[in-house]
Design an enzyme around this catalytic site. Structure first.
Site, PDB file in Angstrom:
ATOM      1  CE  LYS A  29     -24.292 -21.097  -3.911  1.00 42.05           C
ATOM      2  NZ  LYS A  29     -25.393 -21.293  -2.955  1.00 42.05           N
ATOM      3  CB  THR A  30     -18.447 -22.694  -0.652  1.00 39.49           C
ATOM      4  OG1 THR A  30     -19.232 -21.501  -0.844  1.00 39.49           O
ATOM      5  CG2 THR A  30     -17.117 -22.373  -0.197  1.00 39.49           C
ATOM      6  CG  ASP A 215     -18.014 -19.599  -3.981  1.00 41.02           C
ATOM      7  OD1 ASP A 215     -18.979 -19.701  -4.162  1.00 41.02           O
ATOM      8  OD2 ASP A 215     -17.555 -19.936  -2.752  1.00 41.02           O
ATOM      9  CD  GLU A 216     -20.714 -16.066  -2.494  1.00 38.12           C
ATOM     10  OE1 GLU A 216     -21.683 -15.608  -2.908  1.00 38.12           O
ATOM     11  OE2 GLU A 216     -20.843 -16.383  -1.249  1.00 38.12           O
ATOM     12  NE  ARG A 603     -25.740 -16.242   4.561  1.00 36.18           N
ATOM     13  CZ  ARG A 603     -25.433 -17.043   3.528  1.00 36.18           C
ATOM     14  NH1 ARG A 603     -24.342 -17.796   3.722  1.00 36.18           N
ATOM     15  NH2 ARG A 603     -26.098 -17.461   2.702  1.00 36.18           N
TER      16      ARG A 603
END
Ligand code: ATP
Ligand code: MG
Length: 667
Positions: A29-30, A215-216, A603
């Site tokens: 996404k980023t 984002d987020e 992560r």
């Protein structure tokens, strides 16, 4: 562009109109946002001025800016890729006059806020012993995040805290305004108010930001949501990306509905899903999916990886937190040695910042470089705040909280009683505190010697402020600190010379930091430097250039959002820690805690280690610990009991360990 998969490319190319990217962790996404910005700049020839990208942390913003800069070169100059708060500050610096503030307003940190709140409570006769000021600040912050002004706040009549807040909140805001200051939550609330109340200002910013990306988005709160909606209203070119499974700031007012309802807000909005994960091995992804599946309400997502099975997930069960830290450190040393890896490949993620202590001690002992993200930070240390307060007063003499910090630092015989009378007099005569200092002769009830001291301080500061030039900021501040004899003061007030030295080094770092800032920033000003300090949030210690980029990262799960590491140690997987005790009480389904666990697991790129303790110390006594429910949600076949490490799978570990220790001993 070639590297992207089909839905990613579609998202990059869909630049006009609204676009929602709702997709799981590590699906790019980023990456899409970054590539999209470059596409807008290079292919669509959109001016950098017309693009806005908002991310959640300063670190994420910095990284995105760097990447865009590498790919688009000079075309990216002037682009705004920032956090919500930096964006708000930018809007306010230009336009806050419309709300009756001066553009050089100060941004108060939490301790400054506490000072103002205490004053407001005093003036409204609210006893801090009856009504906890921290709770009240929390309450006020919550109101501001929901854009509820003092006039709009309707307290519940049977709630003591709410009633007290209703009395104090208006005064708190007045005082801030009187000091020409705003607090952190005001940044967004006032930006929204400004845009809502002034069509010319709204028009300016809407015209400027023709293309907006966030984002987020799952962690936006009501005020951030409104800020973005207002800005996007005119052109409607808004792209938001996020993952409802990673919504972890509900406790701070984030509303996951903002992303789930995006389609209703922007009818005709394009929705694109990304399902391929490029970050993690399938063992890691399977573990993450198995955990998050247990949440009752979620949009179902199929996330897969072509990355291969990878290694199993190591599980460390330690006797207590010391052993946990030791075994994590041992494991890191072994991995690092085996793979000849940089330390920056490693991260330790924990639920609460206090857990960092044991790891810090162990890593220090083993001489493994590390940085701590969160916790007591450089700019929160007392002597640093005192030094910075001088800069704040030079920049804005109306900043009374800072003025009160320095008026008797270094000590010059100005006591609490004198301060009380100065304060009262300035309030009664409606005169700014700084001016009151200059008119101390007119104030009754202050001794002659105090008057002398106050007068001398006022004369000195007036002279310093008047003489403060726009260049050589670092050198000027250094000269000021020498003149103030801050070193002598620290040696005098601290019996412990080594403590004093540490603090002096910190003060020295303030000057260094300003000098570096000045060298790196064209037309650097003191205001810009102070603003940067105010905005450095949880990630400050990353700036710790001491061991630059080659260090293990210690951070809370909350601050790990959006980041990735080759080797992740997810520690303290115990009931009442993760899930956290308070959360279990508030929501027995522990949905947000489970998402936090999901964020932690995802992560990891190559290898994940999970650890838990059988006992832990609490205020010195030993407590039994139960394994986290989330651990049981991970299929057993994915976990490897790391206590059998000695019997290496490939016969290699023992030799490697021996070789490693031999190396450590310099043999
Ligand atoms: P999170 O939900 O954790 O924020 P994300 O969806 O934003 O994750 P990214 O951080 O953008 O995911 O990407 C994860 C990793 O996958 C990054 O290292 C990124 O460079 C890589 N990546 C993304 N897309 C591709 C692709 N098409 N090919 C190869 N690698 C990719
Ligand atoms: Mg991301």
């Amino acid at each position: 562009m070639k590297r992207l998969n089909t839905p990613q490319q579609q998202a990059v190319n869909h630049t006009e109109g609204a676009l929602l990217l709702l997709a799981g962790a590590g699906s790019g996404k980023t990456q899409v946002i970054t590539t999209r910005i470059v596409h807008l700049l290079k292919d669509k020839r959109i001016s950098a001025d017309n693009i806005l990208a908002v991310t959640f942390t300063n670190k994420a913003a910095r990284e995105m800016k760097e990447r865009v800069g590498t790919m688009a070169g000079r075309m990216a100059d002037g682009i705004i890729i920032s956090t919500f708060h930096s964006l708000g500050v930018r809007i306010l610096r230009r336009d806050i006059r419309a709300l009756g503030f001066k553009p050089n307003f100060s941004i108060y940190s939490s301790s400054d806020q506490a000072g103002v709140l205490r004053q407001a409570m005093r003036e409204r006769d609210i006893d801090p012993k009856q009504c906890d000021p921290d709770l009240m600040l929390w309450k006020i912050s919550g109101l501001k995040n929901r854009l509820i002004s003092p006039a709009e706040f309707k307290p519940a009549h049977d709630d003591k805290l709410e009633l007290a807040t209703a009395a104090v909140y208006p005064r708190y805001q007045e005082l801030l305004k009187g000091f020409n200051a705003i607090d952190f939550d005001d940044i967004i609330m006032l930006s929204v108010r400004l845009l809502q109340s002034n069509t010319a200002i709204l028009g300016h910013w809407q015209e400027r930001f023709r293309y907006i990306m966030v984002d987020e988005y799952q962690d936006t709160n009501a005020s951030q949501y409104l800020l973005i909606s207002l800005l996007a209203q005119k052109h409607g070119n808004i792209c938001v990306v996020g993952d409802d499974d990673q919504s972890i700031y509900g406790w701070r007012g984030a509303e996951v509905q903002n992303i789930l309802n995006f389609g209703d807000d922007y009818p005709g909005c394009r929705v694109i899903k990304l399902e391929q994960n490029y970050r993690s091995t399938s063992s890691i992804l399977d573990a993450a999916n198995s955990v998050i599946r247990n949440n009752p309400i979620r949009t179902d997502k199929a996330l897969w990886t072509a990355g291969g099975q990878g290694r199993g997930i190591d599980l460390i069960v330690a006797a207590d937190e010391e052993e946990e830290a030791a075994r994590v450190a041992d494991s890191m040393m072994l991995e690092q040695f085996r793979g000849k890896l940089p330390w920056s490949d490693f991260a330790v993620l924990y639920r609460s910042n206090a857990q960092s202590r044991a790891f810090e001690e162990k890593l220090r002992l083993e001489r493994i470089p590390y940085i701590v993200v969160g916790g007591q930070q450089f700019y929160e240390r007392k002597e640093v705040k005192d030094a910075v307060a001088y800069l704040r007063v030079i920049d804005n003499p109306g900043d009374e909280a800072s003025l009160l910090r320095i008026i008797n630092f270094p000590r010059r015989g100005i006591g609490d009683n004198t301060l009380l009378h100065l304060n009262q007099w300035s309030l009664a005569h409606n005169v700014p505190l700084f001016e009151a200092l200059g008119r101390v002769a007119e104030i009754a009830d202050i001794s002659e010697s105090s008057k002398k001291a106050v007068g001398a301080f006022h004369r000195m500061m007036t002279e310093v402020i008047a003489g403060f030039g726009r260049t050589d900021l670092g050198a000027q501040v250094n000269a000021l600190f020498n003149r103030l004899r801050i070193e002598d003061e620290l040696y005098r007030t601290l019996n412990d010379a080594s403590q004093a030295r540490k603090r002096i080094e910190n003060i020295e770092q303030v000057v260094n930091s300003l000098a570096i800032f000045e060298a790196q920033t064209p037309r650097a000003t003191l205001s810009a430097f102070l603003e940067r300090i105010s905005l450095m949030d949880e990630e400050k210690s990353e700036d710790d250039k001491e061991h630059g980029h080659n260090a293990v990262t210690l951070m809370s799960l909350h601050s790990s959002k959006g980041l990735e590491f080759n080797h992740v140690y997810l520690v303290g997987l115990e009931e009442e820690l993760l899930p956290h005790k308070r959360s279990i009480e508030e929501d027995p389904s522990c949905a947000e805690e489970r998402r936090l666990c999901y964020v932690g697991i995802t992560r990891a790129r190559q290898h994940l280690t999970i650890s838990r303790c059988r006992t832990r110390r609490k205020y010195g006594t030993i407590e039994e610990r139960k394994p986290s429910r989330f651990l049981a949600e991970i299929p057993e076949h994915l976990l490897i009991d790391a206590s059998t490490n000695g019997e290496a799978k490939d016969g290699e570990t023992v030799d490697m360990a021996a070789a490693f220790f031999a190396q450590m001993l310099g043999e």
